[in-house]
Enzyme design. Structure first.
Site, PDB file in Angstrom:
ATOM      1  N   GLY A 140      -8.906   5.648   1.008  1.00 13.57           N
ATOM      2  CA  GLY A 140      -9.923   6.333   1.944  1.00 13.57           C
ATOM      3  C   GLY A 140     -11.330   6.006   2.197  1.00 13.57           C
ATOM      4  N   ASP A 153       0.977  -1.168  -0.039  1.00 14.33           N
ATOM      5  CA  ASP A 153       0.020   0.001  -0.104  1.00 14.33           C
ATOM      6  C   ASP A 153       0.704   1.330  -0.047  1.00 14.33           C
ATOM      7  OD1 ASP A 153      -2.318   1.418   0.265  1.00 14.33           O
ATOM      8  OD2 ASP A 153      -2.660   1.367   2.391  1.00 14.33           O
ATOM      9  N   GLU A 187      -1.101   5.986  -9.211  1.00 15.58           N
ATOM     10  CA  GLU A 187      -2.315   6.879  -8.583  1.00 15.58           C
ATOM     11  C   GLU A 187      -2.272   8.066  -9.288  1.00 15.58           C
ATOM     12  OE1 GLU A 187      -2.805   7.275  -4.257  1.00 15.58           O
ATOM     13  OE2 GLU A 187      -3.914   9.064  -4.501  1.00 15.58           O
TER      14      GLU A 187
HETATM   15  P1  13P Z   1      -8.990   4.743   5.274  1.00 18.17           P
HETATM   16  O1  13P Z   1      -8.393   5.456   6.279  1.00 18.17           O
HETATM   17  O2  13P Z   1     -10.288   5.424   4.997  1.00 18.17           O
HETATM   18  O3  13P Z   1      -9.505   3.515   5.979  1.00 18.17           O
HETATM   19  O4  13P Z   1      -8.167   4.381   4.123  1.00 18.17           O
HETATM   20  C1  13P Z   1      -7.371   3.460   3.869  1.00 18.17           C
HETATM   21  C2  13P Z   1      -6.417   3.449   2.749  1.00 18.17           C
HETATM   22  O5  13P Z   1      -6.686   4.356   1.788  1.00 18.17           O
HETATM   23  C3  13P Z   1      -5.193   2.539   2.592  1.00 18.17           C
HETATM   24  O6  13P Z   1      -4.452   2.834   1.638  1.00 18.17           O
HETATM   25  O1  G3H Z   2      -3.375   4.759   3.616  1.00 17.14           O
HETATM   26  C1  G3H Z   2      -2.545   4.397   4.810  1.00 17.14           C
HETATM   27  C2  G3H Z   2      -3.040   3.125   5.485  1.00 17.14           C
HETATM   28  O2  G3H Z   2      -4.185   3.402   6.241  1.00 17.14           O
HETATM   29  C3  G3H Z   2      -1.984   2.687   6.056  1.00 17.14           C
HETATM   30  O3  G3H Z   2      -1.547   3.398   7.270  1.00 17.14           O
HETATM   31  O4  G3H Z   2       0.792   4.054   7.101  1.00 17.14           O
HETATM   32  O5  G3H Z   2      -0.264   4.162   9.308  1.00 17.14           O
HETATM   33  O6  G3H Z   2       0.080   1.915   8.055  1.00 17.14           O
HETATM   34  P1  G3H Z   2      -0.121   3.419   7.895  1.00 17.14           P
HETATM   35 ZN    ZN Z   3      -4.562   4.947   0.846  1.00 18.48          ZN
END
Ligand code: 13P
Ligand code: G3H
Ligand code: ZN
Length: 323
Positions: free
Chosen positions: A226, A93, A145
């Protein structure tokens, strides 16, 4: 090099193809520890849903890369043990560089995101293309993205986001060769997504931008980051048992359902899980101040988390029964 197929994982290509045709989205749930992983897998087994296990750079640092790799392998086996072999993707991610993506690919990830959204268009294309060229040699899928979400993306904080410009998507997809594209249509990261006064509704998502994107790249998998809904009842529970979270706001589940039935094939949810865990842990420790066995508060947290994920799969993403 450990290839993801050795771990029993799959990339996201087939899952997105089916999700696009079936008008649903694949859940992308973040995890950092054993209990979150148990909750994700048992929820997906119960609802018979494929799943994308998401690991941020912060999660890799927190949990240790080697442990995460074996947890993902364990997740595949665990789902079989529970009676349903759910397709599992291990996804990076918000990858911040070619090096991070390369390292993940070499240690068993089947999918990576290269987040060049903060770069200029040309630099974003260049960085994304480099990751795609490397990843595709190993049949690893890549998410890019365009557009910036407000809120916090890993360690990068954006006070103000900007929407994706539909006129850029076609060229981006063509030049980079990415397999999916995250866009910004008004969602944001975290539990404080919108500044709304009590009683006011958050602004609706920009479905007009999504539709314009779909027109320009028909049939191409779109990703929504998000996407937590920040359920008020969970926030109330946190506050009831000693927490202090004010002015929280999320994306309504109705809007997410609408997005899931469009070209949006992957929906990212992290914050709602964090809230569910926090509420459950606070409740146990408030009601039983003498409790000191972590299993007795992390266990209930895991149960709540599973309940939340089953709800999302069935009522928001529509991916139940799609294995
Ligand atoms: P949220 O903070 O809305 O759960 O989004 C998570 C996200 O986009 C992880 O990449
Ligand atoms: O978009 C971010 C994710 O919610 C992951 O969050 O970087 O705090 O693990 P983190
Ligand atoms: Zn994200």
């Amino acid at each position: 090099m450990v290839h993801y197929k050795e771990l029993g994982l799959v990339n996201s290509r087939e899952l997105f193809k089916k999700a696009m045709a079936g008008k649903y989205a694949i859940p992308a749930f973040n995890f950092n520890n054993l209990e979150q992983l148990q909750a994700i897998i048992s929820a997906c087994v119960e609802a018979k849903s494929p799943v994308i296990l998401q690991v941020s750079k912060g999660a890799r640092k927190y949990a240790n890369q080697t442990l995460l790799q074996y947890l993902a392998k364990g997740a595949v086996e665990y789902s079989k043990e529970l009676g349903v072999a759910v397709p599992v993707v291990l996804h990076l991610d918000h990858g911040d560089s070619f090096e991070t993506c390369k390292s993940c690919i070499e240690t068993g990830f089947s999918s990576v995101m290269i987040d060049g959204s903060h770069l200029s268009f040309d630099e974003n294309v260049k960085e994304t293309q480099k990751v795609v060229d490397f990843a595709h040699q190993y049949d690893v899928t890549v998410e890019g993205e365009l557009g910036v979400l407000a809120g916090i993306e890993d360690e990068v904080s954006h006070a103000v986001g900007h929407y994706t410009r539909p006129e850029e998507v076609e060229e981006f997809v063509k030049r980079t060769g990415v397999d999916s594209l995250a866009i910004s249509i008004g969602t944001s990261h975290g539990a404080f997504k919108f500044k709304v006064k009590p009683g006011e509704l958050p602004p609706p998502l920009r479905f007009d931008i999504l539709e314009e994107v779909e027109k320009r790249i028909p049939g191409f998998p779109i990703v929504l980051h998000g996407a937590s809904s920040v359920p008020q009842e969970i926030v109330d529970e946190i506050n009831k048992y000693g927490g202090k979270m004010e002015n929280t706001a999320g994306v309504s589940e109705d809007q997410l359902r609408r997005a899931a039935s469009s070209a949006v094939c992957k929906i990212n949810i992290d914050s709602d899980g964090r809230l569910a865990v926090t509420a459950a842990v606070r409740k146990v420790l408030f009601e039983k101040p003498g409790e000191f066995d972590p299993r007795n508060y992390l266990g209930p947290a895991r149960d709540k988390l599973k309940e939340l994920y089953v709800h999302k799969i069935i009522h928001v993403l529509g991916s139940a029964g799609k294995i």
